[in-house]
Design an enzyme around this catalytic site. Sequence first.
Site, PDB file in Angstrom:
ATOM      1  N   SER A 161     -50.479  18.653 124.614  1.00 54.75           N
ATOM      2  CA  SER A 161     -49.490  19.456 125.333  1.00 54.75           C
ATOM      3  C   SER A 161     -49.262  18.941 126.744  1.00 54.75           C
ATOM      4  CB  SER A 161     -49.914  20.920 125.456  1.00 54.75           C
ATOM      5  OG  SER A 161     -50.932  21.267 124.616  1.00 54.75           O
TER       6      SER A 161
ATOM      7  N   HIS B 270     -45.328  17.745 119.528  1.00 49.65           N
ATOM      8  CA  HIS B 270     -45.932  18.905 120.178  1.00 49.65           C
ATOM      9  C   HIS B 270     -45.485  20.188 119.492  1.00 49.65           C
ATOM     10  CE1 HIS B 270     -46.426  21.585 123.944  1.00 49.65           C
ATOM     11  NE2 HIS B 270     -47.491  21.620 123.192  1.00 49.65           N
TER      12      HIS B 270
ATOM     13  N   GLU C 224     -41.487  19.789 119.961  1.00 53.54           N
ATOM     14  CA  GLU C 224     -41.070  18.788 120.960  1.00 53.54           C
ATOM     15  C   GLU C 224     -41.502  17.417 120.443  1.00 53.54           C
ATOM     16  OE1 GLU C 224     -41.204  20.848 125.401  1.00 53.54           O
ATOM     17  OE2 GLU C 224     -43.059  20.107 124.563  1.00 53.54           O
TER      18      GLU C 224
ATOM     19  N   ASN D 256     -43.874  23.289 128.784  1.00 49.89           N
ATOM     20  CA  ASN D 256     -45.023  23.709 129.587  1.00 49.89           C
ATOM     21  C   ASN D 256     -44.831  23.386 131.059  1.00 49.89           C
ATOM     22  OD1 ASN D 256     -46.355  24.879 127.497  1.00 49.89           O
ATOM     23  ND2 ASN D 256     -47.742  23.179 127.100  1.00 49.89           N
TER      24      ASN D 256
END
Length: 696
Positions: free
Chosen positions: A406, A427, A439, A477
């Site tokens: 991540s 991801h 992702e 994130n």
Amino acid sequence: MSEAIAYERVGDIAVLKAQNPPVNALGVDVRKGLLAGIERAEQDGAKAVLIYGEGKTYFAGADIREFGKPPQEPWLPGLCSRIEATPLIVVSAMHGTALGGGLEVALASHYRIAVPSAKMGLPEVNLGILPGAGGTQRLPRVAGTEAALEMITTGRHISAAEALEKGIIDRIEDGAPREIGLAYAQELLAQGAPRRAVGEMPAPEAVDFDAVYEATLKKGRGQLSPAVAVRAVQAAAEAESFEAGLKRERELFMELMDSDQRQGLIHAFFSERAVSKLPELDGVAPRDVASMGVIGGGTMGAGIATAALLAGLPVVLIEMTDEAAAAARGRIEGNLKGALKRGKISQEQYDQLTGDALTVATDYAALSAVDLVVEAVFEDMGVKREVFGKLDAHCKPGAVLATNTSYLDVDEIAAATSRPQDVIGLHFFSPAHVMKLLEVVVAEKTAPEVLATGFALGKRLKKVTVRSGICDGFIGNRIMNAYRKAAEYVVLDGASPYQVDKVVTGFGFPMGPFAMGDLAGLDINWAARKRRAPTRDPRERVPRFYEMLCEGGDFGQKTGKGFYVYEEGRRGGVPNPEVAALIAKDQEQQGVSPREFSDAEVLRRYMCAMVNEAAKVVGEGIARRPLDVDMVMLFGYGFPRFWGGPLKWADLQGLDGILADIRAYAAEDGFFWQPAPLLEQLVAEGRTFDSLNKGS
Ligand code: CAA
């Protein structure tokens, strides 16, 4: 005749065939063609009209691309009334998806027949509008008020069988729509069946519409269209005539058509489809993926394995010990049992997926034949590099090697192998078999067909797949870290975590940042903070109350206490009374004099932080287009769909105001509130984020 509608006479029947691929949307040419077809049928002595669609479906709805543009005649509501008013008998034969305006044309017809696989529904509320061509007036007349309210406020697609049971269609017949439609029309003519207009049927029964309105509004978490649609159905029951009901429906429809929410939802509809179309992949064939490896069987690895199995891919999962392998199998079986219970798979499929299709092993040699491997082990560069070294040694040439990291640098992970061109980031979001976002992180040396393979896998797993470049946290994130910081700053400066969570859920997120921290485990974020501490810029403000909470052993839901206290058997938590003292201590240590924040200011700061970081992510090319960010936030972070995503929201608010606020906040904290250069550029040029999506 318009080319979008073909006209043909078969005996006494005028056949109107829609030919407007891909989904026979009711664009202006189709509407003109239908009107001309009805008029011609009346003039040339036909006794009945059959309407059906060529290709994969009957009309799938109004042409969404026309929304927001000046409407062109004939309008759909008038056309539906015209179809209903003809003295000829009109039959609609449905296959594929008869949705929205499509179902409304069918309801304006006098008889309806469908193939068994046909689906129908009025999904307009999901686009921020309501059925505006008589659907809210005609559906309750055939299906009853309650059934109509349920279908219209949820936008749910129903099967032909359910439609028959509800009285929405008259008959189900196997075969081609043209053939079953013709046979039905001939039969009706032979019987001397009457013209049967839904608009002439009695008004449906009234229910407690105020109660339904309130409940629908609450359920929509701020989305207006389903609740407004209740008022339109109310008009069907209470207006003095069918025409008066239609008029009320029109007024409410226009209100919604002019709303920001309609723009947000339509943006979401098209972006969801555009997001995985990458010009760079034109003509690039993905590698074949017929089997998958997963490294690590924790929650994430087991979720990824479950998603792959449900998509029909056999999985080889590697764990470190026999016990860990058995536990991983248990997790996957648990996930699949959930799917079995919800009727998504049969017992036979469950047996096959947990039997032949799943191998758990402790030896990397078991991966020798798989086409793609996803690593989902502990988030540590040393550990990841060791895993990739082993994958390099054991996987066949051409296998795609993916990491589910991540935050970590995929280039550095790729460098642990002799084949960095085969390495990519995939991801997933936890739980990976439920969350829709994927992702795809492109490393410096990733080969184009490996990127194409990532996108093909995403499609196969039914994910919304978004391309991301490399940075700390990738698209989602990284942005989340920015708005979470903004939330912590307002708390350090005087707002309470509970005010922040309330404001954020009031905006439409399912959870606020502090409740979310409790759910994910505060210790995870604590570890990330510790990792970043040595390289942190000395100008950065660092609230400490979060760490203080963790130092006391309170990690959120898993320890029963965090920002909230969780009691067994109770859903959600109640505010933890100890938190206020920790915040006060933090304020005292940092010399902060707390002040009050209005809810509006809390929200503004939260959203400005999100938009500003998102603009940096686009400006730096980490996300290619604003819509990529919007889809990441919608499908990975619970951003309310009716705003379309943070950058669509920003466009709707006005970028100049957002930039002005960011500059004002910068007077207090110039390090955190550095305006994104892209935002400054767009404001200077008087453009929107959406202008950067065009041509994509
Ligand atoms: N208008 C314009 N374009 C549409 C469309 C519509 N109503 N529905 C689908 N399309 C386009 C899609 O954008 C896509 O285009 P690209 O290939 O360029 O991306 C193409 O048709 C194929 O669509 P999908 O990829 O979604 O294909 P699918 O087979 O997976 O799904 C579908 C087909 C179920 C019809 C799905 O597209 C869908 O749900 N469409 C929307 C249906 C809808 O909401 N209809 C109501 C419209 S509102 C209305 O009718 C208002 C009114 O009362 C006046």
